[in-house]
Design a protein around this motif. Structure first.
Motif, PDB file in Angstrom:
ATOM      1  N   MET A 254       0.846  -1.242   0.117  1.00  0.00           N
ATOM      2  CA  MET A 254       0.106  -0.006   0.043  1.00  0.00           C
ATOM      3  C   MET A 254       0.815   1.303   0.023  1.00  0.00           C
ATOM      4  SD  MET A 254      -3.193   0.946   2.476  1.00  0.00           S
ATOM      5  CE  MET A 254      -3.564   2.489   2.803  1.00  0.00           C
ATOM      6  N   ALA A 255       0.403   2.216  -0.606  1.00  0.00           N
ATOM      7  CA  ALA A 255       1.234   3.541  -0.682  1.00  0.00           C
ATOM      8  C   ALA A 255       1.132   4.226   0.412  1.00  0.00           C
ATOM      9  CB  ALA A 255       0.597   4.269  -1.821  1.00  0.00           C
ATOM     10  N   THR A 256       2.186   5.035   0.857  1.00  0.00           N
ATOM     11  CA  THR A 256       2.422   5.772   1.943  1.00  0.00           C
ATOM     12  C   THR A 256       1.406   6.820   1.959  1.00  0.00           C
ATOM     13  OG1 THR A 256       3.771   7.104   3.251  1.00  0.00           O
ATOM     14  CG2 THR A 256       4.148   7.328   0.712  1.00  0.00           C
ATOM     15  N   THR A 257       1.012   7.257   3.405  1.00  0.00           N
ATOM     16  CA  THR A 257      -0.165   7.973   3.367  1.00  0.00           C
ATOM     17  C   THR A 257       0.379   9.209   4.170  1.00  0.00           C
ATOM     18  OG1 THR A 257      -0.816   7.240   5.524  1.00  0.00           O
ATOM     19  CG2 THR A 257      -1.993   6.271   3.587  1.00  0.00           C
ATOM     20  N   ASP A 258       1.640   9.764   4.189  1.00  0.00           N
ATOM     21  CA  ASP A 258       2.062  10.808   4.805  1.00  0.00           C
ATOM     22  C   ASP A 258       1.555  12.088   4.492  1.00  0.00           C
ATOM     23  OD1 ASP A 258       3.818   9.199   6.233  1.00  0.00           O
ATOM     24  OD2 ASP A 258       5.624   9.298   5.178  1.00  0.00           O
ATOM     25  N   ARG A 259       1.490  12.311   3.040  1.00  0.00           N
ATOM     26  CA  ARG A 259       0.891  13.434   2.460  1.00  0.00           C
ATOM     27  C   ARG A 259      -0.489  13.495   2.627  1.00  0.00           C
ATOM     28  NH1 ARG A 259       3.000  14.644  -3.393  1.00  0.00           N
ATOM     29  NH2 ARG A 259       2.095  16.875  -2.695  1.00  0.00           N
ATOM     30  N   LEU A 260      -1.298  12.569   2.504  1.00  0.00           N
ATOM     31  CA  LEU A 260      -2.571  12.434   2.951  1.00  0.00           C
ATOM     32  C   LEU A 260      -2.910  12.983   4.479  1.00  0.00           C
ATOM     33  CD1 LEU A 260      -5.370  12.247   2.014  1.00  0.00           C
ATOM     34  CD2 LEU A 260      -5.077   9.644   2.634  1.00  0.00           C
TER      35      LEU A 260
END
Length: 140
Positions: free
Chosen positions: A1-7
């Protein structure tokens, strides 16, 4: 799964704070958007847009839509500034993409646009009516 830091940063900027539950809720909303978008592709999806990606092919489709009927290859050739073989090749590509239909009568081939071609042109240029004209004149 992609990282969600920016979200996480986006949610924190918009709401003042962010917890794991906020991210999970937003990811679920985004997955619902993806499901509604129907990202399933058919083999012709990319071919349709590729077929309209050159000026010659786009011009031919516009001419066929504006003609409101069929045109023979020999009628299209004087209208576009390319060689006879380039017109034939363009028509073949447009036919393969499902944007024009071909009918052979004796040694002559006639082409007409599909409803999909007319709809794509209308969507791309809202000033066009269903006959490929703009403000009562032929579209440029």
């Amino acid at each position: 799964m992609a990282t969600t830091d920016r979200l996480e940063r986006l949610i924190a900027d918009e709401c003042g704070s962010c917890c794991d539950g906020d991210v999970d809720d937003r990811v679920a909303e985004l997955e619902a958007v993806r499901d509604r978008a129907s990202l399933e592709r058919t083999p012709t999806d990319a071919a349709v847009f590729d077929a309209l990606s050159t000026e010659t092919r786009l011009d031919i489709v516009r001419l066929l839509v504006a003609a409101d009927g069929e045109l023979c290859v020999c009628e299209l050739e004087p209208l576009v500034d390319v060689s006879d073989s380039a017109v034939s090749h363009a028509l073949s590509t447009l036919t393969d993409a499902g944007l024009v239909e071909r009918r052979k009568e004796g040694r002559w081939r006639y082409y007409r646009p599909t409803d999909r071609a007319a709809a794509l042109l209308a969507a791309a240029d809202p000033g066009l009516d269903g006959a490929g004209t703009v403000s009562g004149g032929v579209a440029e």
